[in-house]
Scaffold this active site. Structure first.
Site, PDB file in Angstrom:
ATOM      1  CB  CYS A   1      13.651  67.271 -27.494  1.00  0.00           C
ATOM      2  SG  CYS A   1      14.635  66.940 -29.131  1.00  0.00           S
TER       3      CYS A   1
ATOM      4  CG  HIS B   1      10.652  70.148 -28.067  1.00  0.00           C
ATOM      5  ND1 HIS B   1      11.681  70.838 -28.329  1.00  0.00           N
ATOM      6  CD2 HIS B   1      10.570  68.938 -28.621  1.00  0.00           C
ATOM      7  CE1 HIS B   1      12.503  69.967 -29.175  1.00  0.00           C
ATOM      8  NE2 HIS B   1      11.606  69.145 -29.448  1.00  0.00           N
TER       9      HIS B   1
ATOM     10  CG  ASN C   1      13.700  69.845 -32.486  1.00  0.00           C
ATOM     11  OD1 ASN C   1      14.235  70.042 -31.337  1.00  0.00           O
ATOM     12  ND2 ASN C   1      12.974  68.452 -32.483  1.00  0.00           N
TER      13      ASN C   1
HETATM   14  N1  COA Z   1      10.282  65.849 -48.568  1.00  0.00           N
HETATM   15  C1  COA Z   1       9.523  65.493 -49.061  1.00  0.00           C
HETATM   16  N2  COA Z   1       8.636  64.497 -49.089  1.00  0.00           N
HETATM   17  C2  COA Z   1       9.114  63.810 -47.870  1.00  0.00           C
HETATM   18  C3  COA Z   1      10.167  64.480 -47.113  1.00  0.00           C
HETATM   19  C4  COA Z   1      10.731  65.602 -47.418  1.00  0.00           C
HETATM   20  N3  COA Z   1      11.589  66.280 -46.676  1.00  0.00           N
HETATM   21  N4  COA Z   1      10.206  63.630 -45.898  1.00  0.00           N
HETATM   22  C5  COA Z   1       9.397  62.579 -46.198  1.00  0.00           C
HETATM   23  N5  COA Z   1       8.915  62.435 -47.348  1.00  0.00           N
HETATM   24  C6  COA Z   1       7.867  61.719 -47.823  1.00  0.00           C
HETATM   25  C7  COA Z   1       7.816  60.292 -47.288  1.00  0.00           C
HETATM   26  O1  COA Z   1       9.051  59.582 -47.915  1.00  0.00           O
HETATM   27  C8  COA Z   1       6.646  59.876 -47.834  1.00  0.00           C
HETATM   28  O2  COA Z   1       6.534  59.453 -49.123  1.00  0.00           O
HETATM   29  P1  COA Z   1       5.814  58.190 -49.705  1.00  0.00           P
HETATM   30  O3  COA Z   1       4.271  58.677 -49.289  1.00  0.00           O
HETATM   31  O4  COA Z   1       5.824  58.060 -51.154  1.00  0.00           O
HETATM   32  O5  COA Z   1       6.251  56.998 -48.980  1.00  0.00           O
HETATM   33  C9  COA Z   1       5.567  60.869 -47.499  1.00  0.00           C
HETATM   34  O6  COA Z   1       6.552  62.082 -47.466  1.00  0.00           O
HETATM   35  C10 COA Z   1       4.988  61.051 -46.446  1.00  0.00           C
HETATM   36  O7  COA Z   1       5.781  60.948 -45.285  1.00  0.00           O
HETATM   37  P2  COA Z   1       5.399  60.787 -43.845  1.00  0.00           P
HETATM   38  O8  COA Z   1       6.604  60.298 -42.810  1.00  0.00           O
HETATM   39  O9  COA Z   1       4.035  60.012 -43.789  1.00  0.00           O
HETATM   40  O10 COA Z   1       5.003  62.274 -43.589  1.00  0.00           O
HETATM   41  P3  COA Z   1       4.529  62.943 -42.278  1.00  0.00           P
HETATM   42  O11 COA Z   1       3.434  63.610 -42.665  1.00  0.00           O
HETATM   43  O12 COA Z   1       4.590  62.046 -41.089  1.00  0.00           O
HETATM   44  O13 COA Z   1       5.809  63.956 -41.933  1.00  0.00           O
HETATM   45  C11 COA Z   1       7.282  64.182 -40.285  1.00  0.00           C
HETATM   46  C12 COA Z   1       6.901  63.638 -41.661  1.00  0.00           C
HETATM   47  C13 COA Z   1       8.892  63.920 -40.039  1.00  0.00           C
HETATM   48  C14 COA Z   1       7.464  65.799 -40.744  1.00  0.00           C
HETATM   49  C15 COA Z   1       6.479  64.050 -39.106  1.00  0.00           C
HETATM   50  O14 COA Z   1       6.209  62.695 -39.166  1.00  0.00           O
HETATM   51  C16 COA Z   1       6.851  64.621 -37.886  1.00  0.00           C
HETATM   52  O15 COA Z   1       7.039  65.864 -37.898  1.00  0.00           O
HETATM   53  N6  COA Z   1       7.024  63.852 -37.095  1.00  0.00           N
HETATM   54  C17 COA Z   1       7.463  64.170 -35.585  1.00  0.00           C
HETATM   55  C18 COA Z   1       9.121  64.311 -35.751  1.00  0.00           C
HETATM   56  C19 COA Z   1       9.776  65.054 -34.856  1.00  0.00           C
HETATM   57  O16 COA Z   1       9.387  66.318 -34.405  1.00  0.00           O
HETATM   58  N7  COA Z   1      10.718  64.515 -34.117  1.00  0.00           N
HETATM   59  C20 COA Z   1      11.499  65.162 -33.055  1.00  0.00           C
HETATM   60  C21 COA Z   1      10.813  65.287 -31.787  1.00  0.00           C
HETATM   61  S1  COA Z   1      11.581  65.569 -30.384  1.00  0.00           S
END
Ligand code: COA
Length: 319
Positions: free
Chosen positions: A111, A246, A276
Protein backbone atom coordinates in the site's frame (compact mmCIF):
# COMPACT_ATOMS: atom_id res chain seq x y z
CA UNK A 1 14.24 20.82 -10.63
CA UNK A 2 10.99 19.36 -9.32
CA UNK A 3 8.32 17.20 -10.91
CA UNK A 4 5.10 19.19 -11.35
CA UNK A 5 1.81 17.40 -11.85
CA UNK A 6 0.69 17.93 -15.45
CA UNK A 7 -2.08 15.36 -15.48
CA UNK A 8 -3.97 12.84 -13.37
CA UNK A 9 -6.18 9.89 -14.25
CA UNK A 10 -7.96 6.99 -12.62
CA UNK A 11 -9.97 3.93 -13.46
CA UNK A 12 -12.16 1.72 -11.32
CA UNK A 13 -14.07 -1.29 -12.63
CA UNK A 14 -17.82 -0.72 -13.04
CA UNK A 15 -18.84 -3.74 -10.96
CA UNK A 16 -19.77 -2.61 -7.44
CA UNK A 17 -19.96 -4.85 -4.38
CA UNK A 18 -21.62 -3.19 -1.40
CA UNK A 19 -21.58 -4.21 2.25
CA UNK A 20 -24.92 -5.97 1.96
CA UNK A 21 -23.51 -8.12 -0.85
CA UNK A 22 -20.66 -9.07 1.49
CA UNK A 23 -23.03 -9.87 4.32
CA UNK A 24 -24.51 -12.58 2.11
CA UNK A 25 -21.05 -14.11 1.70
CA UNK A 26 -19.62 -13.91 5.25
CA UNK A 27 -20.97 -13.29 8.75
CA UNK A 28 -20.87 -9.48 8.76
CA UNK A 29 -23.17 -6.49 8.32
CA UNK A 30 -23.27 -3.12 6.63
CA UNK A 31 -23.44 -1.47 10.05
CA UNK A 32 -20.35 -3.30 11.39
CA UNK A 33 -18.25 -2.53 8.30
CA UNK A 34 -19.23 1.14 8.14
CA UNK A 35 -18.69 1.67 11.85
CA UNK A 36 -15.27 -0.05 11.98
CA UNK A 37 -13.89 1.12 8.63
CA UNK A 38 -16.03 3.81 6.97
CA UNK A 39 -16.30 1.61 3.86
CA UNK A 40 -19.67 1.18 2.11
CA UNK A 41 -18.76 -0.16 -1.31
CA UNK A 42 -15.82 -1.40 -3.36
CA UNK A 43 -15.33 -1.80 -7.13
CA UNK A 44 -14.32 -5.28 -8.17
CA UNK A 45 -12.55 -6.28 -11.39
CA UNK A 46 -14.33 -8.91 -13.40
CA UNK A 47 -12.68 -9.09 -16.82
CA UNK A 48 -10.34 -6.16 -16.10
CA UNK A 49 -6.71 -6.91 -15.31
CA UNK A 50 -4.29 -4.80 -13.30
CA UNK A 51 -2.45 -3.76 -16.45
CA UNK A 52 -5.70 -2.85 -18.20
CA UNK A 53 -6.75 -0.61 -15.31
CA UNK A 54 -3.24 0.87 -15.10
CA UNK A 55 -3.35 1.60 -18.83
CA UNK A 56 -6.75 3.31 -18.61
CA UNK A 57 -5.68 5.52 -15.70
CA UNK A 58 -2.37 6.31 -17.42
CA UNK A 59 -4.05 7.22 -20.68
CA UNK A 60 -6.32 9.73 -18.92
CA UNK A 61 -3.36 11.34 -17.13
CA UNK A 62 -1.43 11.62 -20.39
CA UNK A 63 -4.43 13.09 -22.24
CA UNK A 64 -4.97 15.68 -19.54
CA UNK A 65 -1.29 16.66 -19.52
CA UNK A 66 -1.27 17.43 -23.27
CA UNK A 67 2.17 15.89 -23.37
CA UNK A 68 2.81 13.52 -26.27
CA UNK A 69 3.30 9.89 -25.12
CA UNK A 70 6.64 9.82 -26.98
CA UNK A 71 7.93 12.50 -24.58
CA UNK A 72 7.55 10.26 -21.54
CA UNK A 73 10.97 9.17 -20.29
CA UNK A 74 9.97 6.70 -17.59
CA UNK A 75 6.91 4.75 -16.44
CA UNK A 76 6.80 3.50 -12.85
CA UNK A 77 3.95 1.24 -11.77
CA UNK A 78 3.40 0.51 -8.10
CA UNK A 79 1.58 -2.79 -7.75
CA UNK A 80 1.63 -6.02 -5.80
CA UNK A 81 -1.21 -7.68 -7.70
CA UNK A 82 -0.28 -7.69 -11.34
CA UNK A 83 -1.62 -10.54 -13.46
CA UNK A 84 1.93 -11.23 -14.61
CA UNK A 85 5.22 -11.34 -12.72
CA UNK A 86 6.80 -10.47 -16.05
CA UNK A 87 6.43 -8.64 -18.30
CA UNK A 88 6.11 -5.84 -15.80
CA UNK A 89 2.91 -3.82 -15.81
CA UNK A 90 4.88 -0.70 -16.75
CA UNK A 91 5.72 -2.26 -20.14
CA UNK A 92 2.05 -3.09 -20.69
CA UNK A 93 1.20 0.54 -19.91
CA UNK A 94 3.90 1.68 -22.32
CA UNK A 95 2.31 -0.40 -25.07
CA UNK A 96 -1.20 0.82 -24.24
CA UNK A 97 -0.32 4.52 -24.39
CA UNK A 98 2.37 4.39 -27.08
CA UNK A 99 5.15 5.78 -24.88
CA UNK A 100 7.74 4.43 -27.29
CA UNK A 101 10.72 6.24 -25.75
CA UNK A 102 10.01 5.39 -22.13
CA UNK A 103 11.84 3.00 -19.84
CA UNK A 104 9.56 1.21 -17.40
CA UNK A 105 9.50 -0.97 -14.36
CA UNK A 106 7.26 -1.99 -11.47
CA UNK A 107 7.81 -1.32 -7.82
CA UNK A 108 6.24 -3.24 -4.95
CA UNK A 109 5.87 -1.85 -1.48
CA UNK A 110 2.23 -2.90 -1.07
CA UNK A 111 0.00 0.00 0.00
CA UNK A 112 3.00 2.34 0.32
CA UNK A 113 4.01 1.63 -3.29
CA UNK A 114 2.59 4.74 -4.91
CA UNK A 115 4.34 7.12 -2.51
CA UNK A 116 7.65 5.31 -3.05
CA UNK A 117 7.16 5.40 -6.85
CA UNK A 118 6.28 9.10 -6.74
CA UNK A 119 9.39 9.82 -4.64
CA UNK A 120 11.54 7.75 -6.99
CA UNK A 121 10.21 9.81 -9.89
CA UNK A 122 10.95 13.05 -8.04
CA UNK A 123 14.49 11.86 -7.29
CA UNK A 124 15.15 11.04 -10.97
CA UNK A 125 13.73 14.39 -12.02
CA UNK A 126 15.65 16.45 -9.46
CA UNK A 127 18.86 14.61 -10.42
CA UNK A 128 18.28 15.58 -14.06
CA UNK A 129 18.12 11.94 -15.18
CA UNK A 130 14.55 12.05 -16.51
CA UNK A 131 12.23 14.97 -17.20
CA UNK A 132 8.82 13.39 -17.79
CA UNK A 133 7.71 10.50 -15.60
CA UNK A 134 4.38 8.68 -15.46
CA UNK A 135 3.65 7.23 -12.01
CA UNK A 136 0.85 4.68 -11.68
CA UNK A 137 -0.65 2.74 -8.77
CA UNK A 138 -2.79 -0.22 -9.87
CA UNK A 139 -4.20 -3.20 -8.01
CA UNK A 140 -6.56 -6.15 -8.36
CA UNK A 141 -6.79 -6.91 -4.66
CA UNK A 142 -9.88 -9.05 -5.23
CA UNK A 143 -7.63 -11.79 -6.66
CA UNK A 144 -5.59 -11.91 -3.45
CA UNK A 145 -8.48 -12.02 -1.02
CA UNK A 146 -9.87 -15.01 0.80
CA UNK A 147 -13.56 -14.25 0.31
CA UNK A 148 -14.44 -16.42 3.30
CA UNK A 149 -12.27 -14.37 5.73
CA UNK A 150 -14.46 -11.58 7.13
CA UNK A 151 -11.44 -10.00 8.81
CA UNK A 152 -9.92 -9.03 5.44
CA UNK A 153 -12.43 -9.38 2.59
CA UNK A 154 -14.43 -6.36 3.72
CA UNK A 155 -11.44 -4.03 3.42
CA UNK A 156 -10.21 -4.14 -0.15
CA UNK A 157 -11.19 -3.09 -3.67
CA UNK A 158 -9.70 -2.80 -7.17
CA UNK A 159 -8.64 0.17 -9.29
CA UNK A 160 -5.84 2.31 -10.64
CA UNK A 161 -4.66 5.92 -10.54
CA UNK A 162 -1.92 7.80 -12.38
CA UNK A 163 0.00 11.06 -12.20
CA UNK A 164 2.15 12.54 -14.97
CA UNK A 165 5.09 14.55 -13.66
CA UNK A 166 7.27 16.94 -15.66
CA UNK A 167 10.40 18.59 -14.33
CA UNK A 168 10.37 22.36 -13.87
CA UNK A 169 12.97 24.70 -12.43
CA UNK A 170 12.66 25.65 -8.76
CA UNK A 171 10.94 23.97 -5.83
CA UNK A 172 11.70 20.80 -3.94
CA UNK A 173 9.84 17.69 -2.81
CA UNK A 174 10.46 16.56 0.75
CA UNK A 175 10.43 12.81 1.21
CA UNK A 176 10.76 10.10 3.82
CA UNK A 177 10.59 6.31 3.68
CA UNK A 178 10.84 3.58 6.30
CA UNK A 179 10.36 -0.13 6.68
CA UNK A 180 10.28 -2.63 9.53
CA UNK A 181 10.87 -6.17 8.30
CA UNK A 182 10.69 -7.46 11.88
CA UNK A 183 6.92 -6.95 11.65
CA UNK A 184 6.55 -8.58 8.25
CA UNK A 185 4.04 -11.16 9.49
CA UNK A 186 1.44 -8.52 10.36
CA UNK A 187 0.27 -8.41 6.74
CA UNK A 188 1.21 -11.03 4.18
CA UNK A 189 0.32 -12.57 0.85
CA UNK A 190 2.56 -15.40 -0.30
CA UNK A 191 3.49 -15.74 -3.94
CA UNK A 192 1.16 -18.02 -5.87
CA UNK A 193 4.16 -19.30 -7.75
CA UNK A 194 5.94 -20.82 -4.81
CA UNK A 195 5.59 -24.54 -5.25
CA UNK A 196 5.28 -26.56 -2.06
CA UNK A 197 7.14 -29.75 -2.99
CA UNK A 198 6.03 -31.63 0.12
CA UNK A 199 2.33 -31.05 -0.40
CA UNK A 200 2.71 -30.93 -4.17
CA UNK A 201 0.58 -27.82 -4.37
CA UNK A 202 1.06 -24.44 -5.95
CA UNK A 203 1.13 -22.80 -2.57
CA UNK A 204 -1.60 -20.32 -3.50
CA UNK A 205 -2.15 -18.04 -0.59
CA UNK A 206 -4.31 -15.09 0.30
CA UNK A 207 -3.94 -11.90 2.31
CA UNK A 208 -3.53 -12.61 6.02
CA UNK A 209 -3.52 -9.80 8.51
CA UNK A 210 -3.21 -8.88 12.16
CA UNK A 211 -5.83 -6.13 11.88
CA UNK A 212 -5.26 -4.54 15.25
CA UNK A 213 -1.48 -4.69 14.87
CA UNK A 214 -1.66 -2.91 11.50
CA UNK A 215 -4.11 -0.38 12.91
CA UNK A 216 -1.80 0.52 15.80
CA UNK A 217 1.25 0.70 13.53
CA UNK A 218 -0.51 3.12 11.16
CA UNK A 219 -1.81 5.38 13.88
CA UNK A 220 1.66 5.63 15.42
CA UNK A 221 3.88 5.85 12.35
CA UNK A 222 1.86 8.07 10.01
CA UNK A 223 1.87 11.13 12.33
CA UNK A 224 5.62 10.58 12.90
CA UNK A 225 6.45 10.57 9.20
CA UNK A 226 4.25 13.60 8.58
CA UNK A 227 6.24 15.48 11.25
CA UNK A 228 9.46 14.19 9.69
CA UNK A 229 8.83 15.69 6.24
CA UNK A 230 7.51 18.92 7.77
CA UNK A 231 10.75 19.22 9.76
CA UNK A 232 12.77 18.72 6.60
CA UNK A 233 10.81 21.49 4.89
CA UNK A 234 10.87 23.76 7.99
CA UNK A 235 7.11 24.01 7.67
CA UNK A 236 4.26 23.92 10.16
CA UNK A 237 1.23 21.64 9.98
CA UNK A 238 -1.12 24.50 9.21
CA UNK A 239 0.84 25.42 6.07
CA UNK A 240 -0.28 22.16 4.43
CA UNK A 241 -3.44 22.41 2.33
CA UNK A 242 -4.21 18.70 2.11
CA UNK A 243 -3.04 15.55 3.83
CA UNK A 244 -3.64 12.83 1.25
CA UNK A 245 -3.36 9.61 3.20
CA UNK A 246 -3.58 6.01 2.08
CA UNK A 247 -7.29 5.16 2.18
CA UNK A 248 -7.39 2.06 4.37
CA UNK A 249 -9.77 2.91 7.17
CA UNK A 250 -11.65 6.05 8.18
CA UNK A 251 -10.79 5.46 11.85
CA UNK A 252 -7.06 5.41 11.06
CA UNK A 253 -7.32 8.76 9.27
CA UNK A 254 -9.41 10.22 12.10
CA UNK A 255 -6.87 9.04 14.66
CA UNK A 256 -3.97 10.54 12.68
CA UNK A 257 -5.78 13.89 12.39
CA UNK A 258 -6.51 13.81 16.12
CA UNK A 259 -2.90 13.00 17.05
CA UNK A 260 -1.73 15.91 14.90
CA UNK A 261 -4.45 18.12 16.38
CA UNK A 262 -5.49 19.02 12.84
CA UNK A 263 -8.96 19.46 11.40
CA UNK A 264 -10.26 16.33 9.63
CA UNK A 265 -11.54 18.48 6.74
CA UNK A 266 -7.93 18.72 5.49
CA UNK A 267 -7.81 14.92 5.13
CA UNK A 268 -9.83 14.16 2.00
CA UNK A 269 -11.33 10.67 1.84
CA UNK A 270 -13.00 8.46 -0.74
CA UNK A 271 -12.65 5.05 0.93
CA UNK A 272 -16.41 4.86 1.46
CA UNK A 273 -16.77 4.25 -2.28
CA UNK A 274 -13.62 2.31 -3.21
CA UNK A 275 -12.34 0.70 0.02
CA UNK A 276 -8.59 0.01 0.20
CA UNK A 277 -7.19 -0.32 -3.33
CA UNK A 278 -3.65 -0.60 -1.92
CA UNK A 279 -1.13 1.29 -4.10
CA UNK A 280 -3.99 2.84 -6.07
CA UNK A 281 -5.78 4.72 -3.25
CA UNK A 282 -3.65 7.87 -3.28
CA UNK A 283 -3.56 8.48 -7.06
CA UNK A 284 -7.30 7.74 -7.37
CA UNK A 285 -7.96 10.31 -4.64
CA UNK A 286 -5.61 12.87 -6.24
CA UNK A 287 -7.43 12.43 -9.54
CA UNK A 288 -10.82 12.93 -7.89
CA UNK A 289 -9.60 16.05 -6.11
CA UNK A 290 -8.11 17.35 -9.34
CA UNK A 291 -11.36 16.71 -11.19
CA UNK A 292 -13.29 18.61 -8.51
CA UNK A 293 -10.77 21.47 -8.93
CA UNK A 294 -9.80 21.24 -5.28
CA UNK A 295 -6.12 21.33 -6.19
CA UNK A 296 -4.61 24.63 -7.34
CA UNK A 297 -1.06 25.40 -8.40
CA UNK A 298 1.08 26.32 -5.41
CA UNK A 299 -0.93 24.40 -2.83
CA UNK A 300 1.02 22.16 -0.46
CA UNK A 301 0.07 18.50 -0.52
CA UNK A 302 1.41 15.97 1.96
CA UNK A 303 0.93 12.33 0.92
CA UNK A 304 1.51 9.48 3.35
CA UNK A 305 1.22 5.75 2.70
CA UNK A 306 1.59 2.68 4.92
CA UNK A 307 1.20 -1.03 4.53
CA UNK A 308 2.69 -4.49 4.33
CA UNK A 309 6.41 -4.85 4.91
CA UNK A 310 5.79 -3.10 7.12
CA UNK A 311 6.49 0.00 5.04
CA UNK A 312 5.57 3.65 5.30
CA UNK A 313 6.47 6.71 3.30
CA UNK A 314 5.58 10.35 2.74
CA UNK A 315 6.09 13.23 0.34
CA UNK A 316 5.42 16.93 0.80
CA UNK A 317 5.24 18.76 -2.51
CA UNK A 318 3.74 21.76 -4.21
CA UNK A 319 0.88 21.10 -6.64
N1 COA B 1 -17.93 -8.40 10.61
C1 COA B 1 -18.36 -8.65 11.84
N2 COA B 1 -17.52 -8.98 12.86
C2 COA B 1 -16.22 -9.03 12.56
C3 COA B 1 -15.72 -8.78 11.28
C4 COA B 1 -16.63 -8.46 10.26
N3 COA B 1 -16.25 -8.20 9.01
N4 COA B 1 -14.38 -8.91 11.32
C5 COA B 1 -14.04 -9.23 12.57
N5 COA B 1 -15.15 -9.31 13.31
C6 COA B 1 -15.27 -9.63 14.74
C7 COA B 1 -14.08 -10.38 15.28
O1 COA B 1 -14.20 -11.74 15.01
C8 COA B 1 -14.17 -10.05 16.74
O2 COA B 1 -15.14 -10.85 17.31
P1 COA B 1 -14.94 -11.45 18.80
O3 COA B 1 -14.84 -10.23 19.68
O4 COA B 1 -16.15 -12.26 19.00
O5 COA B 1 -13.66 -12.22 18.73
C9 COA B 1 -14.70 -8.62 16.76
O6 COA B 1 -15.32 -8.41 15.47
C10 COA B 1 -13.64 -7.57 16.97
O7 COA B 1 -12.56 -7.87 16.11
P2 COA B 1 -11.31 -6.95 16.01
O8 COA B 1 -10.32 -7.55 15.06
O9 COA B 1 -10.87 -6.57 17.38
O10 COA B 1 -11.97 -5.66 15.32
P3 COA B 1 -11.34 -4.27 15.05
O11 COA B 1 -12.11 -3.22 15.73
O12 COA B 1 -9.85 -4.28 15.25
O13 COA B 1 -11.62 -4.10 13.50
C11 COA B 1 -10.43 -4.21 11.45
C12 COA B 1 -11.04 -5.00 12.59
C13 COA B 1 -9.78 -5.19 10.47
C14 COA B 1 -11.54 -3.43 10.73
C15 COA B 1 -9.38 -3.22 12.02
O14 COA B 1 -8.50 -3.90 12.90
C16 COA B 1 -8.58 -2.55 10.96
O15 COA B 1 -9.11 -1.84 10.12
N6 COA B 1 -7.24 -2.69 10.99
C17 COA B 1 -6.39 -2.11 9.98
C18 COA B 1 -6.38 -3.00 8.80
C19 COA B 1 -5.89 -2.32 7.57
O16 COA B 1 -6.24 -1.20 7.29
N7 COA B 1 -5.07 -3.04 6.79
C20 COA B 1 -4.53 -2.58 5.56
C21 COA B 1 -3.46 -1.60 5.84
S1 COA B 1 -2.62 -1.20 4.42
Amino acid sequence: MIGKVYGTGSYVPPHVMDNDDLSRMVDTSDEWIRERTGISRRHIAKAETTSYMAGEAAWKAVEQSRIAPAEIDLILVATSSSETIFPCTACEVQKRIGAVNAAGYDLNAACTGFVHAFNTAQAYISAGIYRTVLVVGAESMSNMIDWSDRGTCILFGDGAGAVLLRGEEGGKAFMAAHSDGEKSQALTSLSRHRRDWEKETDGASYVRMDGQGVFKFAVRKVPEIIEEVLDQAHMELDEVDYFVLHQANRRIIEAVAKRLNTDLSRFPMNLEEYANTSAATIPILLDEMNEKELLQRGQKVLMAGFGAGLTWGACLFEW
